[in-house]
Scaffold this active site. Sequence first.
Site, PDB file in Angstrom:
ATOM      1  CG  ASP A  58      -1.860   1.245   1.683  1.00 17.25           C
ATOM      2  OD1 ASP A  58      -2.754   1.272   0.649  1.00 17.25           O
ATOM      3  OD2 ASP A  58      -1.954   2.353   2.026  1.00 17.25           O
ATOM      4  CE1 TYR A  63       0.525   7.789   2.619  1.00 19.08           C
ATOM      5  CE2 TYR A  63       0.440   5.395   2.025  1.00 19.08           C
ATOM      6  CZ  TYR A  63      -0.390   6.063   2.865  1.00 19.08           C
ATOM      7  OH  TYR A  63      -1.366   5.659   2.804  1.00 19.08           O
ATOM      8  CE  LYS A  88      -3.705   4.904   0.649  1.00 18.13           C
ATOM      9  NZ  LYS A  88      -2.178   4.118   0.848  1.00 18.13           N
ATOM     10  CG  HIS A 121      -4.233   9.341   0.297  1.00 16.72           C
ATOM     11  ND1 HIS A 121      -2.851   9.722   0.877  1.00 16.72           N
ATOM     12  CD2 HIS A 121      -4.099   9.570   1.445  1.00 16.72           C
ATOM     13  CE1 HIS A 121      -2.877   8.993   1.494  1.00 16.72           C
ATOM     14  NE2 HIS A 121      -3.482   8.984   2.010  1.00 16.72           N
TER      15      HIS A 121
HETATM   16  N1  LIG Z   1      -5.999   5.992   3.103  1.00 21.23           N
HETATM   17  C1  LIG Z   1      -4.783   6.978   4.531  1.00 21.23           C
HETATM   18  O1  LIG Z   1      -5.576   8.222   4.579  1.00 21.23           O
HETATM   19  C2  LIG Z   1      -4.320   5.983   5.595  1.00 21.23           C
HETATM   20  C3  LIG Z   1      -3.722   5.032   5.159  1.00 21.23           C
HETATM   21  N2  LIG Z   1      -3.267   4.826   6.147  1.00 21.23           N
HETATM   22  C4  LIG Z   1      -2.292   2.926   5.776  1.00 21.23           C
HETATM   23  O2  LIG Z   1      -2.548   1.919   6.741  1.00 21.23           O
HETATM   24  C5  LIG Z   1      -0.579   1.633   6.802  1.00 21.23           C
HETATM   25  C6  LIG Z   1      -0.254   0.786   8.461  1.00 21.23           C
HETATM   26  O3  LIG Z   1      -1.033   2.116   9.263  1.00 21.23           O
HETATM   27  P1  LIG Z   1      -1.237   2.008  10.375  1.00 21.23           P
HETATM   28  O4  LIG Z   1      -2.256   2.871  11.449  1.00 21.23           O
HETATM   29  O5  LIG Z   1       0.344   2.179  11.058  1.00 21.23           O
HETATM   30  O6  LIG Z   1      -1.276   0.092  11.190  1.00 21.23           O
HETATM   31  P2  LIG Z   1      -1.904  -0.342  12.589  1.00 21.23           P
HETATM   32  O7  LIG Z   1      -3.192  -0.168  12.892  1.00 21.23           O
HETATM   33  O8  LIG Z   1      -1.812  -1.510  11.832  1.00 21.23           O
HETATM   34  O9  LIG Z   1      -1.044  -0.037  13.397  1.00 21.23           O
HETATM   35  C7  LIG Z   1       0.508  -0.649  12.724  1.00 21.23           C
HETATM   36  C8  LIG Z   1       1.392  -0.434  14.414  1.00 21.23           C
HETATM   37  O10 LIG Z   1       0.638  -1.542  15.183  1.00 21.23           O
HETATM   38  C9  LIG Z   1       1.959  -1.993  15.848  1.00 21.23           C
HETATM   39  N3  LIG Z   1       1.661  -3.824  15.896  1.00 21.23           N
HETATM   40  C10 LIG Z   1       1.566  -4.431  15.345  1.00 21.23           C
HETATM   41  N4  LIG Z   1       1.077  -5.830  15.675  1.00 21.23           N
HETATM   42  C11 LIG Z   1       0.926  -5.262  17.373  1.00 21.23           C
HETATM   43  C12 LIG Z   1       0.288  -6.088  18.965  1.00 21.23           C
HETATM   44  N5  LIG Z   1       0.022  -7.272  18.436  1.00 21.23           N
HETATM   45  N6  LIG Z   1       0.764  -4.685  19.668  1.00 21.23           N
HETATM   46  C13 LIG Z   1       0.832  -3.614  19.796  1.00 21.23           C
HETATM   47  N7  LIG Z   1       1.301  -3.412  18.706  1.00 21.23           N
HETATM   48  C14 LIG Z   1       1.293  -4.126  17.479  1.00 21.23           C
HETATM   49  C15 LIG Z   1       2.783  -2.684  14.574  1.00 21.23           C
HETATM   50  O11 LIG Z   1       4.346  -3.060  15.532  1.00 21.23           O
HETATM   51  C16 LIG Z   1       2.947  -1.055  13.790  1.00 21.23           C
HETATM   52  O12 LIG Z   1       3.777  -0.122  14.673  1.00 21.23           O
HETATM   53  C17 LIG Z   1      -0.526   2.488   6.195  1.00 21.23           C
HETATM   54  O13 LIG Z   1       1.086   2.607   6.616  1.00 21.23           O
HETATM   55  C18 LIG Z   1      -0.508   3.534   5.180  1.00 21.23           C
HETATM   56  O14 LIG Z   1      -0.275   2.882   4.175  1.00 21.23           O
HETATM   57  C19 LIG Z   1      -2.660   4.572   6.972  1.00 21.23           C
HETATM   58  C20 LIG Z   1      -2.914   5.869   7.847  1.00 21.23           C
HETATM   59  C21 LIG Z   1      -3.871   6.867   7.180  1.00 21.23           C
HETATM   60  O1  LIG Z   2      -2.323   7.842   4.673  1.00 23.80           O
HETATM   61  C1  LIG Z   2      -2.255   8.526   5.645  1.00 23.80           C
HETATM   62  C2  LIG Z   2      -1.609   9.604   6.220  1.00 23.80           C
HETATM   63  C3  LIG Z   2      -1.687  10.581   5.029  1.00 23.80           C
HETATM   64  C4  LIG Z   2      -0.568  11.109   5.092  1.00 23.80           C
HETATM   65  N1  LIG Z   2      -0.491  12.158   4.079  1.00 23.80           N
HETATM   66  C5  LIG Z   2      -1.956  12.157   3.873  1.00 23.80           C
HETATM   67  C6  LIG Z   2      -2.851  12.873   2.803  1.00 23.80           C
HETATM   68  C7  LIG Z   2      -4.065  12.748   2.469  1.00 23.80           C
HETATM   69  C8  LIG Z   2      -4.352  12.145   3.375  1.00 23.80           C
HETATM   70  C9  LIG Z   2      -3.974  10.621   4.183  1.00 23.80           C
HETATM   71  C10 LIG Z   2      -2.595  10.784   4.130  1.00 23.80           C
END
Ligand SMILES: NC(=O)C1=CN([C@@H]2O[C@H](COP(=O)(O)OP(=O)(O)OC[C@H]3O[C@@H](n4cnc5c(N)ncnc54)[C@H](O)[C@@H]3O)[C@@H](O)[C@H]2O)C=CC1
Ligand SMILES: O=CCc1c[nH]c2ccccc12
Length: 303
Positions: A58, A63, A88, A121
Amino acid sequence: MAPAFRSRPFTSMAQTFISLNDGNKAPWLGFGTGTALFGKDAAESVSTAIQTGIRHLDGAQAYVNEDSLGKGIKASGIPRSELYVVTKLRETVPAGTTPKSALQESLKKLGLDYVDLYLIHSPFKAAQEGKLKEWWASMEETKNEGLAKSIGVSNFYVDHLKTILEDAKIVPAANQIELHPYILKAAQPTLDFCKERDIVIESYGGLTPVARVPGGPVDPVITAIAERLSKETGTVVNSGQVLSKWLLQKGIIVITTSSKVSRIQEALAVSSLPDLTVEEIKSIENEGSKLHKRIFMKHVFNE
Ligand SMILES: NC(=O)C1=CN([C@@H]2O[C@H](COP(=O)(O)OP(=O)(O)OC[C@H]3O[C@@H](n4cnc5c(N)ncnc54)[C@H](O)[C@@H]3O)[C@@H](O)[C@H]2O)C=CC1
Ligand SMILES: O=CCc1c[nH]c2ccccc12
């Protein structure tokens, strides 16, 4: 009549997929490059994740690491055809740029000919500027021209979806949103609308109750379920795996991330864990409804 809901998970060649409304399928577990890897060189983490068994990556323009995501894909040695790559469209599209030209730029950075899924996004800026329909029409071009196998959205709520669906020729295949037990109640109208239109939900932030908000009301429930599954399987199952299993059983794609191979292995093992019971699912949702927590997009919701 609402179309049949097609996003039930299925397993083929030892991999679990979620079917999309356009006939394509996505591996249920995606590796994210947007939180811990935001703005960083993601190549090594991506390559390690793929070598550990991840097949869904993803990414996003925002990013600022699509080039290293592409390098990680190449370094993994796994053929492109076996991978599912997502990027995205950035929230702010500069004058003279369209979603299609932005994807062409992303593809150059990724070193790929196509992405499996291209997402808008975030709808907020485009909605303010009255450009959502225009953006979606350009997204449709990317699919029609084979630059993206599927197209979808992220952080869209019911009104945003209704706006693009007024003129859409292609219904979004997926909507990637923050989803965990502490935001389920707020997300329910979006989940219901997406189910009605056969739009698959992708969750991010799914591990919030264990990774960001420990000590909340779902903790005792997910700990007890983890203990039951550990006994039943004879392996150690943790609360994070229970949360991912809950999402998967709801037909939701899980986007997570970790630099630790052990965490990636844990996540991959979730699809073969025994199912949660209906009562266990109800308890997670009931306890989750006692606390509201939004981690991302707070600025938009003033929370
Ligand atoms: N479309 C959007 O606006 C967004 C998209 N994303 C996408 O989603 C991906 C993942 O997002 P996250 O919120 O980071 O994912 P997530 O909520 O799965 O959290 C991942 C974190 O949880 C920790 N973790 C895993 N298992 C655990 C356990 N058993 N106990 C405690 N901690 C644990 C990991 O080490 C990591 O630091 C991002 O990298 C991005 O690609 C994220 C935020 C916004
Ligand atoms: O995707 C997760 C966080 C993030 C970083 N830049 C943007 C822009 C627009 C929406 C979400 C985010």
